[in-house]
Structure formats: C-alpha cells, structure tokens
Design a protein around this motif. Structure first.
Motif, PDB file in Angstrom:
ATOM      1  N   LEU A   1      21.039 -14.194  -9.388  1.00 11.79           N
ATOM      2  CA  LEU A   1      20.729 -12.902 -10.011  1.00 11.79           C
ATOM      3  C   LEU A   1      19.614 -12.199  -9.263  1.00 11.79           C
ATOM      4  CD1 LEU A   1      21.200 -10.990 -12.444  1.00 11.79           C
ATOM      5  CD2 LEU A   1      19.414 -12.250 -13.631  1.00 11.79           C
ATOM      6  N   LYS A   2      18.543 -12.945  -8.965  1.00 11.76           N
ATOM      7  CA  LYS A   2      17.408 -12.332  -8.264  1.00 11.76           C
ATOM      8  C   LYS A   2      17.826 -11.817  -6.890  1.00 11.76           C
ATOM      9  CE  LYS A   2      14.279 -15.642  -8.670  1.00 11.76           C
ATOM     10  NZ  LYS A   2      12.948 -16.292  -8.568  1.00 11.76           N
ATOM     11  N   ARG A   3      18.586 -12.635  -6.169  1.00  8.43           N
ATOM     12  CA  ARG A   3      19.011 -12.203  -4.827  1.00  8.43           C
ATOM     13  C   ARG A   3      19.931 -10.990  -4.906  1.00  8.43           C
ATOM     14  NH1 ARG A   3      19.030 -17.817  -4.102  1.00  8.43           N
ATOM     15  NH2 ARG A   3      21.219 -17.969  -4.685  1.00  8.43           N
ATOM     16  N   GLY A   4      20.863 -11.021  -5.854  1.00  9.22           N
ATOM     17  CA  GLY A   4      21.802  -9.914  -5.977  1.00  9.22           C
ATOM     18  C   GLY A   4      21.125  -8.619  -6.349  1.00  9.22           C
ATOM     19  N   ILE A   5      20.208  -8.698  -7.313  1.00  9.95           N
ATOM     20  CA  ILE A   5      19.520  -7.489  -7.758  1.00  9.95           C
ATOM     21  C   ILE A   5      18.574  -6.973  -6.676  1.00  9.95           C
ATOM     22  CG2 ILE A   5      17.873  -6.599  -9.443  1.00  9.95           C
ATOM     23  CD1 ILE A   5      19.182  -8.510 -11.466  1.00  9.95           C
ATOM     24  N   ALA A   6      17.902  -7.892  -5.984  1.00 12.79           N
ATOM     25  CA  ALA A   6      17.006  -7.465  -4.901  1.00 12.79           C
ATOM     26  C   ALA A   6      17.778  -6.733  -3.819  1.00 12.79           C
ATOM     27  CB  ALA A   6      16.293  -8.680  -4.312  1.00 12.79           C
ATOM     28  N   LEU A   7      18.995  -7.212  -3.512  1.00  8.24           N
ATOM     29  CA  LEU A   7      19.823  -6.541  -2.503  1.00  8.24           C
ATOM     30  C   LEU A   7      20.245  -5.154  -2.990  1.00  8.24           C
ATOM     31  CD1 LEU A   7      22.054  -9.508  -1.250  1.00  8.24           C
ATOM     32  CD2 LEU A   7      20.296  -8.286   0.044  1.00  8.24           C
ATOM     33  N   THR A   8      20.662  -5.067  -4.260  1.00 10.79           N
ATOM     34  CA  THR A   8      21.040  -3.771  -4.822  1.00 10.79           C
ATOM     35  C   THR A   8      19.855  -2.817  -4.822  1.00 10.79           C
ATOM     36  OG1 THR A   8      22.684  -4.826  -6.239  1.00 10.79           O
ATOM     37  CG2 THR A   8      21.960  -2.624  -6.882  1.00 10.79           C
ATOM     38  N   TRP A   9      18.692  -3.341  -5.186  1.00 10.17           N
ATOM     39  CA  TRP A   9      17.447  -2.555  -5.206  1.00 10.17           C
ATOM     40  C   TRP A   9      17.166  -1.983  -3.820  1.00 10.17           C
ATOM     41  CZ3 TRP A   9      14.988  -1.760  -9.732  1.00 10.17           C
ATOM     42  CH2 TRP A   9      13.709  -1.232  -9.706  1.00 10.17           C
ATOM     43  N   ALA A  10      17.221  -2.861  -2.812  1.00 10.77           N
ATOM     44  CA  ALA A  10      16.940  -2.428  -1.442  1.00 10.77           C
ATOM     45  C   ALA A  10      17.950  -1.388  -0.978  1.00 10.77           C
ATOM     46  CB  ALA A  10      16.940  -3.627  -0.502  1.00 10.77           C
ATOM     47  N   LYS A  11      19.220  -1.584  -1.332  1.00  5.45           N
ATOM     48  CA  LYS A  11      20.260  -0.638  -0.922  1.00  5.45           C
ATOM     49  C   LYS A  11      20.016   0.730  -1.537  1.00  5.45           C
ATOM     50  CE  LYS A  11      25.255   0.141  -0.973  1.00  5.45           C
ATOM     51  NZ  LYS A  11      26.576  -0.377  -1.392  1.00  5.45           N
ATOM     52  N   ALA A  12      19.647   0.755  -2.821  1.00  6.40           N
ATOM     53  CA  ALA A  12      19.402   2.029  -3.490  1.00  6.40           C
ATOM     54  C   ALA A  12      18.212   2.756  -2.882  1.00  6.40           C
ATOM     55  CB  ALA A  12      19.178   1.798  -4.986  1.00  6.40           C
ATOM     56  N   LEU A  13      17.148   2.001  -2.585  1.00  8.22           N
ATOM     57  CA  LEU A  13      15.929   2.623  -2.064  1.00  8.22           C
ATOM     58  C   LEU A  13      16.066   3.057  -0.615  1.00  8.22           C
ATOM     59  CD1 LEU A  13      13.078   0.434  -3.568  1.00  8.22           C
ATOM     60  CD2 LEU A  13      14.193   2.448  -4.507  1.00  8.22           C
ATOM     61  N   ASN A  14      16.973   2.439   0.109  1.00 13.68           N
ATOM     62  CA  ASN A  14      17.103   2.727   1.534  1.00 13.68           C
ATOM     63  C   ASN A  14      18.461   3.318   1.885  1.00 13.68           C
ATOM     64  OD1 ASN A  14      14.518   1.441   2.733  1.00 13.68           O
ATOM     65  ND2 ASN A  14      15.318  -0.137   1.392  1.00 13.68           N
ATOM     66  N   ALA A  15      19.133   3.897   0.881  1.00 15.04           N
ATOM     67  CA  ALA A  15      20.455   4.460   1.134  1.00 15.04           C
ATOM     68  C   ALA A  15      20.390   5.558   2.195  1.00 15.04           C
ATOM     69  CB  ALA A  15      21.039   5.016  -0.167  1.00 15.04           C
ATOM     70  N   ASP A  16      19.325   6.307   2.189  1.00 10.62           N
ATOM     71  CA  ASP A  16      19.147   7.360   3.192  1.00 10.62           C
ATOM     72  C   ASP A  16      17.672   7.724   3.217  1.00 10.62           C
ATOM     73  OD1 ASP A  16      19.723   9.153   5.124  1.00 10.62           O
ATOM     74  OD2 ASP A  16      20.983  10.460   3.901  1.00 10.62           O
ATOM     75  N   LYS A  17      17.153   8.034   4.392  1.00 13.34           N
ATOM     76  CA  LYS A  17      15.746   8.399   4.518  1.00 13.34           C
ATOM     77  C   LYS A  17      15.623   9.752   5.187  1.00 13.34           C
ATOM     78  CE  LYS A  17      13.626   3.807   4.708  1.00 13.34           C
ATOM     79  NZ  LYS A  17      12.688   2.923   5.430  1.00 13.34           N
ATOM     80  N   LEU A  18      14.583  10.466   4.813  1.00 12.74           N
ATOM     81  CA  LEU A  18      14.292  11.734   5.445  1.00 12.74           C
ATOM     82  C   LEU A  18      13.567  11.485   6.767  1.00 12.74           C
ATOM     83  CD1 LEU A  18      13.069  13.676   2.309  1.00 12.74           C
ATOM     84  CD2 LEU A  18      15.179  14.107   3.565  1.00 12.74           C
ATOM     85  N   PRO A  19      13.763  12.369   7.748  1.00 10.91           N
ATOM     86  CA  PRO A  19      13.087  12.178   9.036  1.00 10.91           C
ATOM     87  C   PRO A  19      11.577  12.294   8.893  1.00 10.91           C
ATOM     88  CG  PRO A  19      14.161  14.341   8.925  1.00 10.91           C
ATOM     89  CD  PRO A  19      14.633  13.559   7.735  1.00 10.91           C
ATOM     90  N   GLY A  20      10.870  11.415   9.589  1.00 17.51           N
ATOM     91  CA  GLY A  20       9.415  11.480   9.594  1.00 17.51           C
ATOM     92  C   GLY A  20       8.737  10.539   8.620  1.00 17.51           C
ATOM     93  N   GLU A  21       9.513   9.785   7.844  1.00 18.62           N
ATOM     94  CA  GLU A  21       8.903   8.861   6.891  1.00 18.62           C
ATOM     95  C   GLU A  21       8.254   7.691   7.617  1.00 18.62           C
ATOM     96  OE1 GLU A  21      10.090   5.749   3.276  1.00 18.62           O
ATOM     97  OE2 GLU A  21      11.585   7.179   3.991  1.00 18.62           O
ATOM     98  N   GLN A  22       6.953   7.549   7.485  1.00 17.15           N
ATOM     99  CA  GLN A  22       6.223   6.402   8.043  1.00 17.15           C
ATOM    100  C   GLN A  22       4.836   6.354   7.430  1.00 17.15           C
ATOM    101  OE1 GLN A  22       3.485   6.270  10.281  1.00 17.15           O
ATOM    102  NE2 GLN A  22       3.283   8.361  11.050  1.00 17.15           N
ATOM    103  N   TYR A  23       4.205   5.189   7.470  1.00 21.39           N
ATOM    104  CA  TYR A  23       3.012   4.958   6.667  1.00 21.39           C
ATOM    105  C   TYR A  23       1.810   4.448   7.459  1.00 21.39           C
ATOM    106  CZ  TYR A  23       6.647   5.577   3.270  1.00 21.39           C
ATOM    107  OH  TYR A  23       7.702   6.117   2.563  1.00 21.39           O
ATOM    108  N   THR A  24       1.900   4.427   8.769  1.00 24.68           N
ATOM    109  CA  THR A  24       0.786   3.972   9.604  1.00 24.68           C
ATOM    110  C   THR A  24       0.049   5.168  10.204  1.00 24.68           C
ATOM    111  OG1 THR A  24       2.207   3.829  11.554  1.00 24.68           O
ATOM    112  CG2 THR A  24       2.023   1.865  10.190  1.00 24.68           C
ATOM    113  N   GLY A  25      -1.236   5.015  10.428  1.00 22.35           N
ATOM    114  CA  GLY A  25      -2.047   6.000  11.130  1.00 22.35           C
ATOM    115  C   GLY A  25      -2.044   7.384  10.488  1.00 22.35           C
ATOM    116  N   PRO A  26      -3.101   8.153  10.726  1.00 23.01           N
ATOM    117  CA  PRO A  26      -4.300   7.749  11.454  1.00 23.01           C
ATOM    118  C   PRO A  26      -5.218   6.852  10.620  1.00 23.01           C
ATOM    119  CG  PRO A  26      -4.527  10.003  10.682  1.00 23.01           C
ATOM    120  CD  PRO A  26      -3.128   9.575  10.330  1.00 23.01           C
ATOM    121  N   ALA A  27      -5.928   5.980  11.297  1.00 23.29           N
ATOM    122  CA  ALA A  27      -6.803   5.028  10.626  1.00 23.29           C
ATOM    123  C   ALA A  27      -7.844   5.738   9.760  1.00 23.29           C
ATOM    124  CB  ALA A  27      -7.501   4.155  11.673  1.00 23.29           C
TER     125      ALA A  27
END
Length: 312
Positions: free
Chosen positions: A18-44
């Motif tokens: 159950l945990k593995r299946g739901i985690a996979l579904t969760w990841a798929k939903a959150l990463n189904a599509d991304k907008l250009p420019g999404e990133q979380y590093t820098g500037p410090a």
C-alpha cells in the motif's frame, strides 16, 4: 472500501504494498507536468518570497496540502467562466493530471524557490494567461489575466490547502496563523495581477458569500467530477489510495459547495473517509520522508551569500 479494510485489518504485508503503491501514485500526480524554470537552488542566502519561518513553508511541508490543492480545483470549477476558459485554451479534458501537475509546479515554485526564480515563474504564467480570454456562448466573458478570475483561482487554492491542513495536520496552525497564511498566499495572487485579494479567514468567508450567486454546477464541472471520482494508477493499491485522496477532497468542500455538487450527507461514510485518510497521510509522512524540494530550499536559504571581492 479497499483502503479502509486494509487499514483496519493491519495486514503488514499488504501495508508495505500500500505504501509503495500510494507513494508512486503521489509522485506521479505531483510530477505529471512541470512548468519551465522550476528549481530550488541558489542564490545562496535567498529565503524566497516567504522563508523558513513563514506559515507558508510550514503548511506546505506536509502531504495534506495536495488533498487541499485538489479540493481547491474542485471548488474553483464551480465558477463556470473560469472553467470554460480552462477547457477552451488548454488540454485539461485530455490531460487533467497534467493540469494538476502544472498547478503543483507553480505553487511549489512560488512557495519554496528563490526570489528571482519565483519572479521569473510569475512572468511565465502571466504570458500564458494573456492567451486565455474570450466569450462564452451565453455572452459572458472570461479572462485569465483579470483580477476577478485570478482572485477566484488563488483564493480557492489557498482555502483548500489551509482547510486540509487544519483537518489533517497533526499539529495545525493557530487561528492567527491561518490569517497569516491567507496574507502570504495573497502575495502570489497579487504578483499575478490581482488586486484587493482577501487576506484573512473572515475576508475569505465574505468573499465566498459574495461569489456564491455566480457559482453553478455545469457540464464542464461534471467533467471534473468524473475525473476526480475515478481511480488513478495501474495497481489495486494505487487506485484505492488515489480514490481515497479524491474522496477526501470532495469531503473537504464547504457545505454550500457540497450542495451545489449534490453530494450526499452520509456521516458514517464521512467518518470512514477521514479516519482512513489520516492513517494514509501518516503512512506517506513515514514512507516518503522529507521532500527534496524542502531540503534544497532550506540549504539555499540558510547558506552564506557569496561575497564578490573587488580589487584594484
């Protein structure tokens, strides 16, 4: 319901699946599509629009937020011009999961990314919005760049996320912090071009009271219902888990919205849904662990800024 039976029986072997299946579904939903420019590093040293001590970071650092985000989409769909514009100018009907992914991508960037990345994301979305305008068959107009449409979309998302937080987070924020959350989320909506955005819980309730005469259950809203009442995923556990998440999102709607959706009032079913989702969310917290997005954002925000030496 498969999930509630599994959780009640406590079958350890199935629980792992159950945990593995739901985690996979969760990841798929959150990463189904991304907008250009999404990133979380820098500037410090850049805390972003809100920073580690904000209510925004605390609320969004929990899987309950995705349930609230889905509720926000369902609630937002009751405004027919907004829904019509979405269907007319996007592939939402063909790829609703992609739209969910892009919404998550935008909200994540605005919450966790550095200030210049968030500002660039706003410009990207504002350019996209410029193409979404027109007239409905009944003569009503829609415009994704208008303050009215932006406010509706922003407020329904903020409302959904904070309501999910209050119901399902093990340590929910105070009433004062709920107001802080609305004020922080309003920054995002105003950056997109909205004005006079509600900034407290009382303001939001008054806003909904003003909007309710304009809300309807339309054919396009029914498409949303059909998608979010169906299972997502290929495995039995993933499909059961996604169905529970979506059911909980409908259950999270305010009473007046439930009436528009003609949802039955079944206290026993409601109790099972809420109990099962609380256990499911805790499974996700335990199995998925800390988000890489948060890790990168914290490292960036707490890093010492690089100082350029000048000589000569």
């Amino acid at each position: 319901m498969l999930v509630s039976r599994l959780l009640d029986l406590g079958d350890l072997a199935m629980m792992g699946n159950l945990k593995r299946g739901i985690a996979l579904t969760w990841a798929k939903a959150l990463n189904a599509d991304k907008l250009p420019g999404e990133q979380y590093t820098g500037p410090a040293g850049d805390p972003g629009l809100f920073g580690p001590k904000s209510v925004m970071w605390y609320v969004h650092d929990d899987p309950s937020g995705v349930v609230g985000g889905v509720m926000g989409l369902i609630l937002g769909s009751l405004h027919e011009p907004t829904m019509h514009g979405t269907n007319k100018h996007s592939v939402y009907k063909d790829d609703p999961l992609g739209r969910l992914g892009r919404t998550v991508s935008f909200v994540n960037t605005m919450c966790w990314a550095s200030t210049p990345v968030a500002e660039k994301m706003v410009q990207t979305v504002r350019r996209m919005h410029k193409h979404v305008h027109g007239t409905m068959p009944d003569g009503r107009t829609y415009d994704a760049s208008s303050s009215e449409d932006l406010t509706w979309t922003g407020v329904t998302q903020a409302y959904g996320i904070i309501q999910a937080h209050l119901r399902y987070h093990p340590r929910p924020v105070s009433k004062a912090d709920v107001d802080r959350y609305y004020a922080e989320y309003a920054v995002i909506t105003e950056m997109l071009g909205a004005t006079d955005v509600p900034k407290t819980a009382a303001d939001v309730e008054a806003y909904f009271a003003e909007m309710r005469p304009q809300l309807t259950f339309s054919e396009e809203t029914a498409d949303v219902v059909r998608f979010f009442t169906g299972p997502i995923g290929k495995t039995a556990t993933a499909r059961a888990g996604s169905k529970l998440l979506n059911k909980a999102a409908f259950d999270l709607l305010p009473p007046w919205a439930k009436k528009l959706y003609r949802l039955p009032d079944n206290p026993i079913d409601q109790m099972i849904t809420r109990r099962s989702l609380r256990v499911l969310l805790q499974l996700l917290r335990d199995s998925v662990g800390e988000s890489p997005i948060k890790t990168q954002a914290v490292e960036r925000a707490t890093a010492r800024p690089e100082v350029l030496s000048q000589t000569g």
